[in-house]
Design an enzyme around this catalytic site. Structure first.
Site, mmCIF file in Angstrom:
data_model
loop_
_atom_site.group_PDB
_atom_site.id
_atom_site.type_symbol
_atom_site.label_atom_id
_atom_site.label_comp_id
_atom_site.label_asym_id
_atom_site.label_seq_id
_atom_site.Cartn_x
_atom_site.Cartn_y
_atom_site.Cartn_z
ATOM 1 C CG HIS A 32 37.787 18.847 28.455
ATOM 2 N ND1 HIS A 32 36.634 19.554 28.220
ATOM 3 C CD2 HIS A 32 37.521 18.058 29.525
ATOM 4 C CE1 HIS A 32 35.717 19.246 29.131
ATOM 5 N NE2 HIS A 32 36.232 18.319 29.927
ATOM 6 C CB THR A 33 42.326 16.856 23.277
ATOM 7 O OG1 THR A 33 41.865 15.509 23.426
ATOM 8 C CG2 THR A 33 43.293 17.170 24.393
ATOM 9 C CB SER A 65 12.355 4.057 27.268
ATOM 10 O OG SER A 65 13.285 3.882 28.314
ATOM 11 N N GLY A 118 24.611 7.978 34.532
ATOM 12 C CA GLY A 118 25.462 9.068 35.017
ATOM 13 C C GLY A 118 26.910 8.675 35.245
ATOM 14 N N GLY A 120 29.278 8.418 33.020
ATOM 15 C CA GLY A 120 30.248 9.008 32.110
ATOM 16 C C GLY A 120 30.754 8.020 31.076
ATOM 17 C CB SER A 123 24.278 6.121 28.362
ATOM 18 O OG SER A 123 24.009 7.323 29.017
ATOM 19 C CB SER A 124 23.551 10.660 25.409
ATOM 20 O OG SER A 124 24.785 11.290 25.521
ATOM 21 C CG ASP A 168 31.785 10.900 24.235
ATOM 22 O OD1 ASP A 168 33.001 10.744 24.405
ATOM 23 O OD2 ASP A 168 31.107 11.683 24.912
HETATM 24 C C1 GLA Z 1 32.543 14.534 26.864
HETATM 25 C C2 GLA Z 1 32.338 14.916 25.398
HETATM 26 C C3 GLA Z 1 33.531 14.490 24.545
HETATM 27 C C4 GLA Z 1 34.841 14.984 25.142
HETATM 28 C C5 GLA Z 1 34.912 14.652 26.636
HETATM 29 C C6 GLA Z 1 36.105 15.268 27.289
HETATM 30 O O1 GLA Z 1 32.551 13.141 26.997
HETATM 31 O O2 GLA Z 1 31.173 14.307 24.895
HETATM 32 O O3 GLA Z 1 33.373 14.950 23.225
HETATM 33 O O4 GLA Z 1 35.035 16.345 24.908
HETATM 34 O O5 GLA Z 1 33.758 15.086 27.333
HETATM 35 O O6 GLA Z 1 37.255 14.719 26.794
#
Ligand code: GLA
Length: 381
Positions: A32-33, A65, A118, A120, A123-124, A168
């Site tokens: 979250h930065t 898919s 799911g 984290g 994948s998207s 990401d």
């Molecule tokens: C998700 C978002 C990223 C980032 C993280 C938290 O993965 O896609 O851009 O903000 O949360 O660090």
């Protein structure tokens, strides 16, 4: 996966495709930065999304898919991406690439992947980057990697409704084998830092939950950081984002913001410092210090930024007390998904059995372990 995809493509479209791959990502630290132009420390992993593609000389795009065992067709002249459907990611990238002035004729595409759903691992983002890489390769568009990253981020904003940062897709596109990316989300440039873990391993533990408030809370957190910046600019107009504040500024920040906004701003400001400290610890080969920073990051995300959940807190807290664990924290946006753990390789079996038992007693859920290897970024195969 390459073979399965190529075979499936042949049986659906009777031509021979080219194949692009884009990996999922882990984030060592720096959560979250990114949307405050701060610092993050992600890496690409060996799991990801494969996209097989070939021209079809038609005014339509025909998709299949593998994971959903579903076909989808859209006309290039008139299509409208809808939230929540996998084909939206294809339409989103096509729309943004076209908007940037590149010509995209009709194509056939098969999509497959091996990222646990799911978890984290983004994948998207991997899907969008794989689509961008495939389209660029097939039509010889020579789209710069950084543009593919920005289209992938924008597609997520416009068509998935999550105002995510750049981390990401950037990690998926720019990942390097055995290196983490110390990424500056203001300049969108990175330094590669070798990930040398000796007799330790990175392992993810999937809570197997994703709470429904995940996307809305993500957007709210981002909005509260932006609100803090607006308020702080009243006294300090030179501040563009929370990235411009240092830990030594916390006193003045606290005197201006409400307690609720302050604790969120404090997370972003201290997390940016932890990213640098963690990169230095890794460079120094000090895994104990690195692990302690993972723990501090989790505590800040949970207590100050409030994006953890009971399942993530339980897994992290339980792990801190286990033999051979140097660090553990929630990874990614929060409210579910995985923890990332640095565990002595020889203690992995004990770690897994203790965590499995404890988590199942507490929540009645069998968690999933996902070993990860730091690998290279998107490419045509
Ligand atoms: C998700 C978002 C990223 C980032 C993280 C938290 O993965 O896609 O851009 O903000 O949360 O660090």
């Amino acid at each position: 996966m390459f073979k399965t995809l190529a075979q499936s493509f042949k049986s659906h479209f009777s031509t021979t495709p080219i194949v692009a791959f884009a990996p999922g990502r882990i984030n060592l630290i720096g959560e979250h930065t990114d949307y405050q132009e701060g610092f993050v420390f992600p890496a690409a992993v060996e799991k990801g999304i494969w996209v097989a593609i070939q021209k079809n000389n038609l005014p339509v795009c025909q998709l299949y898919s593998l994971d959903f065992d579903q076909e989808f067709k859209f006309e290039l002249q008139a299509f409208s991406p809808k939230k929540g459907h996998w084909a939206t990611y294809v339409m989103g990238m096509v729309a943004l690439i076209k908007q940037a002035g590149y010509a995209i004729p009709g194509f056939d595409m098969v999509i497959g992947g091996n990222i646990p759903v799911g978890s984290g691992l983004s994948s998207s983002a991997a899907l969008s980057v794989a689509i961008g890489t495939a389209l660029s390769g097939l039509f010889d568009l020579k789209i710069p990697k950084k543009s593919i990253v920005l289209y992938a981020q924008k597609s997520e904003h416009l068509f998935a409704g999550v105002n995510c940062g750049i981390m990401d897709p950037y990690a998926s596109a720019f990942g390097v084998k055995d290196k983490a990316l110390l990424l500056d989300c203001r300049t969108n440039t990175h330094e590669e830092v070798p990930v040398i873990l000796d007799d330790y391993s990175l392992i993810l533990v999937n809570t197997k939950v994703k709470h429904s408030l995940a996307d809305s809370s993500y957007n709210q957190r981002r909005a509260s950081c932006e609100e803090s910046v607006r308020i702080l600019q009243g006294d300090y107009p030179e501040i563009k984002t929370l990235r411009d504040l240092l830990v030594s500024d916390l006193g003045k920040v606290e005197s201006i913001l409400s307690p609720a906004l302050f604790q969120k701003a404090k997370h972003v400001i201290t997390e940016c410092k932890r990213v640098h400290d963690a990169a230095n610890a890794l460079k120094d080969g000090d895994l104990t210090r690195f692990g302690a920073l993972l723990k501090a990051s989790h505590q800040s995300l949970s207590k100050d930024f409030e994006v953890s959940c009971a399942e993530l807190d339980f897994l992290a807290e339980k792990s801190w007390g286990l033999i051979g664990v140097l660090g553990s924290r929630m990874m990614g946006g929060g409210f579910g998904g995985c923890t990332i753990n640095l565990v002595k390789s020889s203690e992995l079996d004990g770690f897994k059995s203790q965590i499995t038992r404890a988590y199942s007693v507490q929540f009645g859920i069998t968690c999933e372990f996902i070993p990860v290897m730091v690998s290279s970024g998107a490419k045509l195969i």
